[in-house]
Write a protein that holds these residues in place. Structure first.
Motif, PDB file in Angstrom:
ATOM      1  N   SER A 191      31.029  49.639  26.293  1.00  0.00           N
ATOM      2  CA  SER A 191      30.944  50.648  25.238  1.00  0.00           C
ATOM      3  C   SER A 191      30.416  51.984  25.768  1.00  0.00           C
ATOM      4  O   SER A 191      30.178  52.900  24.997  1.00  0.00           O
ATOM      5  N   LYS A 192      30.271  52.111  27.097  1.00  0.00           N
ATOM      6  CA  LYS A 192      29.618  53.301  27.646  1.00  0.00           C
ATOM      7  C   LYS A 192      30.626  54.304  28.219  1.00  0.00           C
ATOM      8  O   LYS A 192      31.818  54.101  28.167  1.00  0.00           O
ATOM      9  N   ILE A 193      30.077  55.372  28.793  1.00  0.00           N
ATOM     10  CA  ILE A 193      30.887  56.488  29.296  1.00  0.00           C
ATOM     11  C   ILE A 193      31.837  56.058  30.416  1.00  0.00           C
ATOM     12  O   ILE A 193      33.012  56.410  30.436  1.00  0.00           O
ATOM     13  N   TYR A 250      21.598  53.641  34.788  1.00  0.00           N
ATOM     14  CA  TYR A 250      22.871  53.962  34.145  1.00  0.00           C
ATOM     15  C   TYR A 250      23.577  52.650  33.837  1.00  0.00           C
ATOM     16  O   TYR A 250      23.310  51.634  34.473  1.00  0.00           O
ATOM     17  N   SER A 251      24.500  52.707  32.900  1.00  0.00           N
ATOM     18  CA  SER A 251      25.237  51.494  32.537  1.00  0.00           C
ATOM     19  C   SER A 251      26.729  51.785  32.541  1.00  0.00           C
ATOM     20  O   SER A 251      27.159  52.875  32.158  1.00  0.00           O
ATOM     21  N   SER A 252      27.528  50.815  32.979  1.00  0.00           N
ATOM     22  CA  SER A 252      28.983  50.923  32.805  1.00  0.00           C
ATOM     23  C   SER A 252      29.483  49.736  31.985  1.00  0.00           C
ATOM     24  O   SER A 252      30.555  49.217  32.212  1.00  0.00           O
ATOM     25  N   GLY A 292      23.112  47.474  33.661  1.00  0.00           N
ATOM     26  CA  GLY A 292      22.076  48.500  33.558  1.00  0.00           C
ATOM     27  C   GLY A 292      20.689  47.889  33.451  1.00  0.00           C
ATOM     28  O   GLY A 292      19.729  48.380  34.046  1.00  0.00           O
ATOM     29  N   ARG A 293      20.583  46.796  32.687  1.00  0.00           N
ATOM     30  CA  ARG A 293      19.258  46.182  32.477  1.00  0.00           C
ATOM     31  C   ARG A 293      18.720  45.608  33.783  1.00  0.00           C
ATOM     32  O   ARG A 293      17.520  45.677  34.047  1.00  0.00           O
ATOM     33  N   GLU A 294      19.621  45.073  34.623  1.00  0.00           N
ATOM     34  CA  GLU A 294      19.174  44.540  35.913  1.00  0.00           C
ATOM     35  C   GLU A 294      18.786  45.689  36.855  1.00  0.00           C
ATOM     36  O   GLU A 294      17.857  45.549  37.663  1.00  0.00           O
TER      37      GLU A 294
HETATM   38  C1  LIG Z   1      23.681  49.834  27.029  1.00  0.00           C
HETATM   39  C2  LIG Z   1      22.300  50.308  27.091  1.00  0.00           C
HETATM   40  C3  LIG Z   1      21.379  49.725  27.973  1.00  0.00           C
HETATM   41  C4  LIG Z   1      21.674  48.515  28.806  1.00  0.00           C
HETATM   42  O1  LIG Z   1      22.746  48.649  29.700  1.00  0.00           O
HETATM   43  P1  LIG Z   1      23.505  47.322  30.182  1.00  0.00           P
HETATM   44  O2  LIG Z   1      24.414  47.776  31.277  1.00  0.00           O
HETATM   45  O3  LIG Z   1      24.260  46.800  28.992  1.00  0.00           O
HETATM   46  O4  LIG Z   1      22.481  46.361  30.651  1.00  0.00           O
HETATM   47  C5  LIG Z   1      20.111  50.271  28.004  1.00  0.00           C
HETATM   48  N1  LIG Z   1      19.758  51.330  27.252  1.00  0.00           N
HETATM   49  C6  LIG Z   1      20.624  51.911  26.389  1.00  0.00           C
HETATM   50  C7  LIG Z   1      20.178  53.088  25.587  1.00  0.00           C
HETATM   51  C8  LIG Z   1      21.913  51.416  26.277  1.00  0.00           C
HETATM   52  O5  LIG Z   1      22.756  52.000  25.420  1.00  0.00           O
END
Ligand SMILES: *Cc1c(COP(=O)(O)O)cnc(C)c1O
Length: 380
Positions: free
Chosen positions: A175-177, A170-172, A49-51
């Motif tokens: 710990s995410k959805i 968005y992130s996968s 997600g950060r990338e």
């Molecule tokens: C997890 C998270 C991120 C970063 O996502 P990654 O896929 O781990 O880089 C950014 N913002 C929030 C609020 C998050 O919970």
């Protein structure tokens, strides 16, 4: 907790067919399906997600010296992505209904250098001041970035979160959805921004194959440790076979604000295959999360705790169920195992998770740091 036997089988197949990783077809397919499911016109997959956020920042044309307004309650990788691009981060306070940016406090943070505002949908709740922030940004000519990392699938007025700002990510992460151990997506409805994200992504490299292998082994390991019906046997066996293949989401360097050398990667093909499978299950799992949240609502009522606010016309996904409790109950959570039979999360022991760094002049964020625990909505 959304990794099942089929995901574990996919990971094992991918580990046996490394030659197939060259095939980028699954990445394009995952982007198409994700875009369709989330109501986005364009979606682009990244290694995290950060990338994806970093690609959004570049694509918006934000430049060194520009300023962005962020919630004073965020993940360290979010300000990092701006700092890597030379952009100054200015923190603004959150509200304690949905833990999103407080729309009434943003205006005073705007300077002649402010170019963008980042709003988030925290814990799977649609941000209370969503419309107010969008309107303010429009009036003040600021770009809006939506952090949907915790809210993939949430909706407001029939449209999913992430579709109203200029860009969303968005992130996968595990710990995410949606869970592909690590992974991310950038989305937009603007064809020009999409073209720029696409061009940026084309210049990026694929993740290191050893990293991809470790990620796939982590899928198998986590399934056998946390989900397999006989996990008390399969868990230790899988650990014996694969060792302790924990994937670290945020490295100690990142916690200090240092850009990792590998930063700026596409999504690897096997990760997209996992993403496609996760996408098939997300609606079902999100429904289970909402059912579990009802039970936590009842618990809050019985204990006179304030329930998280569900914005009118929104459908939350409750990644976790946040509650403000007494500070000593956040410092020592042993009570919860006894009273609730679950392990509570204490995410945000500082304003800039997972560090203990704090920001100034954000009293609501201070309170969330002191008092907000989060309860699981899938398993324990
Ligand atoms: C997890 C998270 C991120 C970063 O996502 P990654 O896929 O781990 O880089 C950014 N913002 C929030 C609020 C998050 O919970």
């Amino acid at each position: 907790m959304t990794l099942d036997e089929d995901d574990s089988r996919i990971a094992a197949d991918q580990l046996r067919n490394i030659s197939s990783w060259k095939n980028q077809g699954p990445v394009a397919e995952y982007e198409t399906q994700f875009a369709r499911w989330s109501g986005l016109q364009f979606a682009f997959a990244f290694a995290s997600g950060r990338e994806a956020l970093s690609a959004c920042i570049s694509a918006l044309g934000l430049l060194p010296g520009d300023e962005v307004i962020l919630p004073g309650y965020t993940c360290v990788v979010v300000p990092n992505a701006f700092h890597y691009a030379g952009i100054k981060t200015v923190y603004s306070d959150i509200e304690l209904d949905t833990y999103g940016l407080d729309g009434s406090k943003i205006e005073e943070k705007i300077t002649p250098n402010t170019r963008a505002v980042l709003l988030h949908h925290m814990y799977g709740l649609v941000s209370r001041d969503y419309e107010q922030i969008l309107a303010l940004a429009k009036r003040r000519h600021l770009k809006v970035i939506e952090d949907c990392a915790q809210a993939t699938g949430s909706e407001y007025k029939g449209l999913k979160s992430g579709c109203r700002g200029d860009v969303a990510f968005y992130s996968s992460e595990q710990s995410k959805i949606l869970n592909t151990i690590q992974g991310g997506m950038a989305g937009t409805g603007d064809a020009n921004i999409a073209q720029r994200i696409n061009d940026l992504r084309d210049q990026m490299s694929d993740p290191n194959p050893d990293w991809v292998k470790m990620l796939l082994q982590c899928v198998i390991l986590n399934y056998h440790r946390f989900k397999h019906p006989q996990r008390w046997i399969t868990g230790p066996l899988a650990r014996f076979r694969y060792g302790r293949k924990e994937m670290v989401s945020t490295t100690p360097e990142e916690e200090k604000g240092v850009r990792p050398s590998y930063y700026g990667r596409k999504m690897a093909s096997p990760v997209a295959v996992l993403g496609l499978n996760q996408l098939k299950k997300i609606d079902r799992y999100n429904e289970i999360r909402r059912q579990q949240a009802k039970r936590w609502d009842e618990w809050c009522e019985s204990r006179k705790y304030k329930k998280p606010v569900v914005l009118k016309d929104s459908v939350p996904v409750y990644l976790r169920y946040p509650v403000l409790v007494e500070p000593d109950k956040k410092r020592n959570t042993a009570w919860a195992t006894k009273e609730l039979g679950v392990e509570v999360g204490v995410w945000f022991i500082g304003h800039i998770h997972p560090t203990d760094r704090s920001v100034t002049n954000c009293p609501n964020a201070d309170r969330a740091v002191q008092q907000c625990i989060n309860l699981p909505t899938l398993g324990a």
